[in-house]
Design a protein around this motif. Sequence first.
Motif, PDB file in Angstrom:
ATOM      1  N   ALA A 174       0.854  -1.192   0.000  1.00 56.81           N
ATOM      2  CA  ALA A 174       0.000   0.000   0.000  1.00 56.81           C
ATOM      3  C   ALA A 174       0.888   1.239   0.000  1.00 56.81           C
ATOM      4  O   ALA A 174       1.697   1.433   0.918  1.00 56.81           O
ATOM      5  CB  ALA A 174      -0.924   0.005   1.217  1.00 56.81           C
ATOM      6  N   ALA A 175       0.778   2.069  -1.034  1.00 62.13           N
ATOM      7  CA  ALA A 175       1.590   3.283  -1.144  1.00 62.13           C
ATOM      8  C   ALA A 175       0.939   4.204  -2.177  1.00 62.13           C
ATOM      9  O   ALA A 175      -0.068   3.846  -2.798  1.00 62.13           O
ATOM     10  CB  ALA A 175       3.015   2.932  -1.550  1.00 62.13           C
ATOM     11  N   ASP A 176       1.542   5.385  -2.369  1.00 66.47           N
ATOM     12  CA  ASP A 176       0.985   6.318  -3.345  1.00 66.47           C
ATOM     13  C   ASP A 176       2.078   6.967  -4.203  1.00 66.47           C
ATOM     14  O   ASP A 176       1.972   8.129  -4.577  1.00 66.47           O
ATOM     15  CB  ASP A 176       0.145   7.398  -2.650  1.00 66.47           C
ATOM     16  N   THR A 177       3.122   6.204  -4.515  1.00 67.84           N
ATOM     17  CA  THR A 177       4.163   6.736  -5.396  1.00 67.84           C
ATOM     18  C   THR A 177       3.679   6.685  -6.848  1.00 67.84           C
ATOM     19  O   THR A 177       2.888   5.807  -7.213  1.00 67.84           O
ATOM     20  CB  THR A 177       5.462   5.926  -5.267  1.00 67.84           C
ATOM     21  N   PRO A 178       4.147   7.608  -7.702  1.00 62.82           N
ATOM     22  CA  PRO A 178       3.641   7.671  -9.086  1.00 62.82           C
ATOM     23  C   PRO A 178       3.884   6.396  -9.882  1.00 62.82           C
ATOM     24  O   PRO A 178       3.071   6.027 -10.728  1.00 62.82           O
ATOM     25  CB  PRO A 178       4.425   8.857  -9.692  1.00 62.82           C
ATOM     26  N   GLU A 179       5.008   5.732  -9.622  1.00 67.63           N
ATOM     27  CA  GLU A 179       5.372   4.568 -10.434  1.00 67.63           C
ATOM     28  C   GLU A 179       4.950   3.255  -9.794  1.00 67.63           C
ATOM     29  O   GLU A 179       5.376   2.183 -10.237  1.00 67.63           O
ATOM     30  CB  GLU A 179       6.891   4.547 -10.681  1.00 67.63           C
TER      31      GLU A 179
END
Length: 634
Positions: A420-425
Amino acid sequence: MSKGTTPWGARLRYEFDKSMAAGPIALIGWLTVISLIVIVVAGGFLALTRIAPEGGQPVSFFEGAWESLMRTMDAGAMGGDVGWSFRGVSLFVTIAGIFVFSALIGVLSSGLENKLEDLRKGRSQVLENHHTIILNWSPSIFDVISELVIANTSRRKPRIVIMAHKDKVEMEDEIATKVADLKNTRIICRSGDPTDLYDLNIVNPQTSRSVIVLSPEGDDPDSQVIKSVLALVNDPNRRSKPYQIAAEIRDSRNADVARIVGGSELQLILADDLISRIVVHSSRQSGLSAVYSELLDFDGCEIYTLEQPDITGKSFAAAVMAYETSTLIGLCDEGGKVHLNPPPGRIFKQGERAVIIAEDDAAITSGNNEIHIEKDAILPGEARDPGPERTLLLGWNRRGPIITFELSRYVAPGSLLTIAADTPELEDDIKALKVANGNMAVDYHVIDTSSRAELEALDIPGYDHVLVLGYSDHMAPQPADTRTLVTLLQLRKIAEQAGRHISVVSEMTDVRNRELAEVTRADDFVVSNKLVSLMLAQASENESMAAIFDELLDEDGSEIYMRPVSDYVAIGEPVTFYTICLAALRRGEVAIGYRRQRDGGPDLRKLGGVTVNPAKSEKLLYGETDSVIVLAKD
């Protein structure tokens, strides 16, 4: 050749111009030559023309040369001359002397200013011997220096020489600010390019005891590290004795090239691999990061590789029991290969070195101890089949794929990893993920990991392990750690509301934020820069350290496990650590310590109750929650 210039005149002019470019020493030589010419010519002229002071006798060549020398050095010497012919010669010599000595003062002043400027810029030659060299500048350098300072306390006049693309004064100021106590170690800073052969010679690697090559900040740091190693080992004027080089590489894809360049002189520390493996191991066994920190920290127990003639011819099991205040964990054969936790019956051969955990190498002794074992307390080993595990990974950075692959090597079939994360890649990275086998499935969610509502939607209490990574690829160290701290605080609140303990392992970029993170009550904190720094410092002192940790963190080698003491000995009565060692040896394991969590006692080193290399004859009472730390194959 210009019109009117003779070949001899052109040659003289060329030599003089070359000397002007060569520096103060050459110029002083030329001024001396000019002075001698003036003195010899004047002395010869006076002797041949028999010119003398009015009323005086003609002088010889040597007397005339002496009179000329006095007038070149002191203009006032001609004040008492009598007779215009003699005065004329004296005036010529004096004017020449004024010119020469004025030029000499200018040359000396300029040379001194240039030398002082070189010292200020850090461009002067280092004249030290048996010093440690650190190449490049990174946030890790302060921890490396701190560890080397501790290691140097028993040495006479230890020196650390640093070269980087940075102003000398700035480096010295930062070190003075961030390294509180240098003890007996002196730091010498030089500005230069660590990939340039000429600049490398400034730090005098020929007489160094070891070289540490840090991964610098900026683009493509691995190339800079490899070029520095290449410049060291392939210098045409290098020493014949092998270097001891410890170098940091971030991307494991560059490791093979670095090993080709450095050969046997290089110990390679794969920073991302090291951190990722320790994160995985610590996430599955609470408190394990404290064990690794203790083994890597010069302030605690260290790993030594040295010859021990007393155990030659003994079996490995007998040799383990021969040490009371040290812990034998393996051997290094004549070919230099490390064998951790070999079979108990393996015999030590002549020329093999022991791999030993000890507080200091001077404290390593064997065979002079009484062995007390409570044999009735030893329990038979029971195999336990591991079950599937559910792991949650919050946050993402370049170490995420390595962690995923490493975790898949250890878990049982039916295990799940949720990212679970919100990095662009993130989505592209998830598609490119590789796992070792079919034991672990992977799913993901794009969420704000600092949001309480979005974290609660993941049903965090339903996971066996939670890993928190920093957003270090997209944020500076401090903002990345701040976001990690917010996530940890949210996890603490969720655990309190659920009324259960959640096993959390967190990555911290800056060691100074660890104290702040302790309020979140996470089980382990894996401080990235700190661990890499400790490993580099240890590798610079022990040529086998990288190989030892490669096996400790490899699924195919012997690894560190924390298991219930009650699996090894009966609890309820005090037992010696000798008893636990024997119980472990009967299972093909080596006991290296224990974890006893007790309320109220000070934990100055913040190891969470972990003790590595305890005194084996001391009797202790263990409880149900206590663990024994062992080196085992699985």
